[in-house]
Design a protein around this motif. Sequence first.
Motif, PDB file in Angstrom:
ATOM      1  N   LEU A  66      71.572   5.553  85.699  1.00  0.00           N
ATOM      2  CA  LEU A  66      71.063   7.130  85.425  1.00  0.00           C
ATOM      3  C   LEU A  66      72.097   7.621  84.475  1.00  0.00           C
ATOM      4  CD1 LEU A  66      70.109   7.991  89.014  1.00  0.00           C
ATOM      5  CD2 LEU A  66      68.690   7.815  87.036  1.00  0.00           C
ATOM      6  N   GLN A  67      73.383   7.442  84.890  1.00  0.00           N
ATOM      7  CA  GLN A  67      74.479   8.194  83.775  1.00  0.00           C
ATOM      8  C   GLN A  67      74.366   7.736  82.406  1.00  0.00           C
ATOM      9  OE1 GLN A  67      78.638   8.211  85.421  1.00  0.00           O
ATOM     10  NE2 GLN A  67      77.981   7.655  87.069  1.00  0.00           N
ATOM     11  N   ASP A  68      74.102   6.249  82.092  1.00  0.00           N
ATOM     12  CA  ASP A  68      73.845   5.964  80.822  1.00  0.00           C
ATOM     13  C   ASP A  68      72.547   6.238  80.135  1.00  0.00           C
ATOM     14  OD1 ASP A  68      76.254   4.538  80.932  1.00  0.00           O
ATOM     15  OD2 ASP A  68      75.162   2.563  81.491  1.00  0.00           O
ATOM     16  N   LEU A  69      71.565   6.559  81.017  1.00  0.00           N
ATOM     17  CA  LEU A  69      70.175   6.914  80.294  1.00  0.00           C
ATOM     18  C   LEU A  69      70.352   8.478  80.166  1.00  0.00           C
ATOM     19  CD1 LEU A  69      67.200   6.755  79.994  1.00  0.00           C
ATOM     20  CD2 LEU A  69      66.837   7.319  82.432  1.00  0.00           C
ATOM     21  N   ALA A  70      71.076   9.103  80.920  1.00  0.00           N
ATOM     22  CA  ALA A  70      71.250  10.535  80.579  1.00  0.00           C
ATOM     23  C   ALA A  70      71.740  10.739  79.251  1.00  0.00           C
ATOM     24  CB  ALA A  70      71.824  11.296  81.739  1.00  0.00           C
ATOM     25  N   GLU A  71      73.002  10.069  79.081  1.00  0.00           N
ATOM     26  CA  GLU A  71      73.474  10.286  78.041  1.00  0.00           C
ATOM     27  C   GLU A  71      72.876   9.710  76.744  1.00  0.00           C
ATOM     28  OE1 GLU A  71      78.179  10.674  79.176  1.00  0.00           O
ATOM     29  OE2 GLU A  71      77.488   8.723  78.936  1.00  0.00           O
ATOM     30  N   ALA A  72      72.274   8.621  76.833  1.00  0.00           N
ATOM     31  CA  ALA A  72      71.281   8.168  75.626  1.00  0.00           C
ATOM     32  C   ALA A  72      70.459   8.745  75.528  1.00  0.00           C
ATOM     33  CB  ALA A  72      70.952   6.782  76.239  1.00  0.00           C
ATOM     34  N   SER A  73      69.799   9.542  76.356  1.00  0.00           N
ATOM     35  CA  SER A  73      68.685  10.535  75.793  1.00  0.00           C
ATOM     36  C   SER A  73      68.783  11.938  75.633  1.00  0.00           C
ATOM     37  CB  SER A  73      67.732  10.392  77.223  1.00  0.00           C
ATOM     38  OG  SER A  73      68.044  10.810  78.063  1.00  0.00           O
ATOM     39  N   ASN A  74      69.946  12.054  75.060  1.00  0.00           N
ATOM     40  CA  ASN A  74      70.481  13.386  74.866  1.00  0.00           C
ATOM     41  C   ASN A  74      70.525  14.652  75.988  1.00  0.00           C
ATOM     42  OD1 ASN A  74      71.038  13.032  72.072  1.00  0.00           O
ATOM     43  ND2 ASN A  74      68.604  13.112  71.650  1.00  0.00           N
ATOM     44  N   GLY A  75      70.623  13.897  77.088  1.00  0.00           N
ATOM     45  CA  GLY A  75      70.788  14.727  78.400  1.00  0.00           C
ATOM     46  C   GLY A  75      72.443  14.633  78.637  1.00  0.00           C
ATOM     47  N   PHE A  76      72.716  14.930  79.804  1.00  0.00           N
ATOM     48  CA  PHE A  76      73.968  15.074  80.106  1.00  0.00           C
ATOM     49  C   PHE A  76      74.772  14.608  81.372  1.00  0.00           C
ATOM     50  CE2 PHE A  76      77.388  18.027  81.801  1.00  0.00           C
ATOM     51  CZ  PHE A  76      78.314  18.070  80.749  1.00  0.00           C
ATOM     52  N   VAL A  77      75.742  14.013  81.296  1.00  0.00           N
ATOM     53  CA  VAL A  77      76.633  13.821  82.764  1.00  0.00           C
ATOM     54  C   VAL A  77      77.869  14.512  82.758  1.00  0.00           C
ATOM     55  CG1 VAL A  77      77.654  11.867  84.008  1.00  0.00           C
ATOM     56  CG2 VAL A  77      75.853  11.235  82.181  1.00  0.00           C
ATOM     57  N   GLY A  78      78.136  15.199  83.869  1.00  0.00           N
ATOM     58  CA  GLY A  78      79.148  16.074  84.161  1.00  0.00           C
ATOM     59  C   GLY A  78      79.557  16.243  85.573  1.00  0.00           C
ATOM     60  N   ASP A  79      80.736  17.247  85.671  1.00  0.00           N
ATOM     61  CA  ASP A  79      80.936  17.733  86.973  1.00  0.00           C
ATOM     62  C   ASP A  79      79.706  18.813  87.260  1.00  0.00           C
ATOM     63  OD1 ASP A  79      81.601  20.086  85.853  1.00  0.00           O
ATOM     64  OD2 ASP A  79      83.878  19.505  86.194  1.00  0.00           O
ATOM     65  N   SER A  80      79.892  19.434  88.723  1.00  0.00           N
ATOM     66  CA  SER A  80      78.685  20.365  88.863  1.00  0.00           C
ATOM     67  C   SER A  80      78.819  21.738  88.097  1.00  0.00           C
ATOM     68  CB  SER A  80      79.038  20.492  90.430  1.00  0.00           C
ATOM     69  OG  SER A  80      80.190  21.062  90.669  1.00  0.00           O
ATOM     70  N   LEU A  81      80.159  22.184  87.532  1.00  0.00           N
ATOM     71  CA  LEU A  81      79.915  23.169  86.942  1.00  0.00           C
ATOM     72  C   LEU A  81      79.393  22.889  85.363  1.00  0.00           C
ATOM     73  CD1 LEU A  81      80.861  26.262  86.154  1.00  0.00           C
ATOM     74  CD2 LEU A  81      83.170  25.358  85.740  1.00  0.00           C
TER      75      LEU A  81
END
Length: 363
Positions: A66-81
Amino acid sequence: MSTTLTPSQQIKLTADTEVVRSYLDNVTRPPKLTEAQTSLVLEEIGDLLSSKQAKIVAHYYTDSALQDLAEASNGFVGDSLEMARFGRDCDAEILVVAGVRFMGETAKILSPDKTVLMPTLKATCSLDIACPIEEFSKFCDDHPNRKVVVYANTSAAVKARADWVVTSSIALEVAEHLSQAGEQIIWAPDKHLGAYIQKSTGADVLLWDAACIVHEEFKARGLLDIKAIYPDAAILAHPESPSAILEIADVVGSTTQIINAAKTLPNKLFIVATDQGIFHKLKQVAPDKEFIVAPTGGNDATCRSCAQCPWMGMNSLTTLRDSLRDVSNVIEVEPHLITQAMIPLQRMLDFAVTNQLQVKGKA
Ligand code: 13P
Ligand code: SF4
């Protein structure tokens, strides 16, 4: 100075209560997919993201796919802030929040005009469960002179009752700011984070009594044993861990701050006291370094969480695909709560900007 709760003020809703256990009974682990199934689901999600103008916002504790998909699709992975900031600033019509429920609610509060979906609405958090609005509101009413500071890991209703919302990446700075202004504080729900900020800032803090079931399991004695074997290893800990862990940690910080420390510290080996989901990003940012999971109470079958949040683990490619395809698991927050909860959330985001605290969540 911290204030000890009298028995009548003390609200015992910690990790061992029946309430939390009943939520844990509803946890389901998504089935593993074959490689062929994974490619098919990824293709379906890719098409759905484009046709529905949707973006994925994921937390570091979710499955690495899911993390890889978020980044590969111009989404985002991060902390809650950072997740909150990205969700607010990005131009998507639909946000799919892969994480736990409070993260979806925060996204909805900050972006009321966007549709916010989650792979599952059953992914909760022991801190959120242990801070029901009725008891919390009464607790605040009993201490009217205190500023109410709540952790992001709470319901929209609890946020709406607060003066400030904080996440682990900004908690110390906000407490310091309030303490310097001579304010007394109610801190909820995480007692370990609250005790840590009290000790670090000297602020006058009245603590709510709740904990994260994952971080509470880290054991200082086992950690010291590992440190004795690897004396050059640095200990990185999330502030939801008990004080005995935080006292021996080299770095205490949010998930992003832990990742940054692994990148910048000269050590080659790290013992990490937080959810194991973070190891995916740690290995990406520091491929030449090694990471060990801090010891928890028990091993495999005998530990309760084994450093893996059961609720974060409910997010999967298939549940994400289904919610996006059907526009299901929509986060709804009552309009009056959105209006009220936006105030302390916005205060935190403005504080981060004014104090130039590092936040990478840019759309
Ligand atoms: P972060 O804000 O550090 O990502 O923490 C969220 C959380 O739920 C940790 O357990
Ligand atoms: Fe909540 Fe702990 Fe899970 Fe974070 S790791 S979402 S604090 S239960």
